[in-house]
Design a protein around this motif. Structure first.
Motif, PDB file in Angstrom:
ATOM      1  N   VAL A 192      -1.580   1.736   3.751  1.00 18.16           N
ATOM      2  CA  VAL A 192      -2.762   1.013   4.216  1.00 18.16           C
ATOM      3  C   VAL A 192      -2.415   0.034   5.332  1.00 18.16           C
ATOM      4  O   VAL A 192      -3.054   0.004   6.381  1.00 18.16           O
ATOM      5  CB  VAL A 192      -3.439   0.270   3.034  1.00 18.16           C
ATOM      6  N   MET A 193      -1.383  -0.780   5.108  1.00 14.31           N
ATOM      7  CA  MET A 193      -1.038  -1.848   6.053  1.00 14.31           C
ATOM      8  C   MET A 193      -0.348  -1.338   7.319  1.00 14.31           C
ATOM      9  O   MET A 193      -0.418  -1.981   8.353  1.00 14.31           O
ATOM     10  CB  MET A 193      -0.148  -2.893   5.370  1.00 14.31           C
ATOM     11  N   ASN A 194       0.314  -0.208   7.227  1.00  9.15           N
ATOM     12  CA  ASN A 194       1.052   0.338   8.367  1.00  9.15           C
ATOM     13  C   ASN A 194       0.375   1.589   8.916  1.00  9.15           C
ATOM     14  O   ASN A 194       1.043   2.486   9.437  1.00  9.15           O
ATOM     15  CB  ASN A 194       2.491   0.688   7.957  1.00  9.15           C
ATOM     16  N   ALA A 195      -0.934   1.645   8.809  1.00 15.25           N
ATOM     17  CA  ALA A 195      -1.669   2.852   9.202  1.00 15.25           C
ATOM     18  C   ALA A 195      -1.385   3.266  10.646  1.00 15.25           C
ATOM     19  O   ALA A 195      -1.412   4.446  10.965  1.00 15.25           O
ATOM     20  CB  ALA A 195      -3.168   2.645   8.995  1.00 15.25           C
ATOM     21  N   GLY A 196      -1.070   2.331  11.517  1.00 12.62           N
ATOM     22  CA  GLY A 196      -0.810   2.657  12.917  1.00 12.62           C
ATOM     23  C   GLY A 196       0.595   3.162  13.187  1.00 12.62           C
ATOM     24  O   GLY A 196       0.884   3.649  14.272  1.00 12.62           O
ATOM     25  N   ALA A 197       1.481   3.074  12.203  1.00  8.09           N
ATOM     26  CA  ALA A 197       2.870   3.524  12.397  1.00  8.09           C
ATOM     27  C   ALA A 197       2.952   5.040  12.290  1.00  8.09           C
ATOM     28  O   ALA A 197       2.164   5.670  11.584  1.00  8.09           O
ATOM     29  CB  ALA A 197       3.777   2.868  11.355  1.00  8.09           C
ATOM     30  N   ALA A 198       3.926   5.619  12.986  1.00  5.85           N
ATOM     31  CA  ALA A 198       4.122   7.071  12.937  1.00  5.85           C
ATOM     32  C   ALA A 198       4.417   7.524  11.501  1.00  5.85           C
ATOM     33  O   ALA A 198       3.916   8.545  11.059  1.00  5.85           O
ATOM     34  CB  ALA A 198       5.259   7.479  13.869  1.00  5.85           C
ATOM     35  N   GLU A 199       5.220   6.767  10.779  1.00  5.73           N
ATOM     36  CA  GLU A 199       5.540   7.045   9.379  1.00  5.73           C
ATOM     37  C   GLU A 199       5.288   5.766   8.575  1.00  5.73           C
ATOM     38  O   GLU A 199       6.197   4.973   8.361  1.00  5.73           O
ATOM     39  CB  GLU A 199       6.990   7.468   9.229  1.00  5.73           C
TER      40      GLU A 199
END
Length: 163
Positions: A40-47
């Motif tokens: 949820v919090m790292n939705a913009g990260a590739a992984e």
């Protein structure tokens, strides 16, 4: 486990008093929750699951201890008198040893040591066990740098890998 939620095993508390199967289930649930927070919090990260979430970056001792226990690495333990009872990892807060990152903002880091009672052989196991800890941490987005200090004491300085 306390009544307020999951208590991480940092290695500086008493022995785990729960049934090993119950503890393993609780650790598994905590890691599942952690990975959900990362998604949820790292939705913009590739992984998203490979990068520690903000919660972990603010509480590295709790996050690092959870990762180590989930990897099956035993925590150390201390008795009520302060004597070390078990051999295993100990996670504590630490000041960064290296230079500040660009921007000069301080980092939250944890220190991982391998400790045991006198005569336990913990010092002989230290280097190999800390390497095992480093592999487990790096697999979940933590950078573990090895250091050696006085009296050949080895430890890891652990910080989150940022995306």
């Amino acid at each position: 486990m306390g009544t307020t939620g999951f208590d991480v095993a940092t290695g500086d508390t008493g022995p785990l008093s729960t049934d090993p199967r119950e503890r393993a289930d609780a650790v598994r649930q905590a890691v599942d929750g952690l990975l959900q927070i990362r998604r949820v919090m790292n939705a913009g990260a590739a992984e998203p699951e490979a990068v520690p979430a903000e919660w972990e970056r603010r509480q590295p001792v709790r996050a690092v201890a959870l990762v180590l226990e989930a990897a099956g690495i035993p925590p150390s333990a201390v008795g009520e008198d302060g004597r070390r009872l078990g051999t295993g990892y100990v996670v504590r807060p630490s000041e960064p040893t290296g230079a500040l990152p660009r921007g000069g903002e301080p980092r939250s880091v944890a220190r991982v040591e391998w400790l045991g009672p006198p005569g336990s052989g913990a010092a002989l196991q230290q280097q190999a066990e800390l390497q095992r800890c480093a592999r487990a941490l790096e697999g979940l987005g933590w950078l573990a740098l090895a250091y050696r200090g006085e009296r050949r004491q080895h430890w890891l300085e652990v910080e989150p890998i940022l995306s």
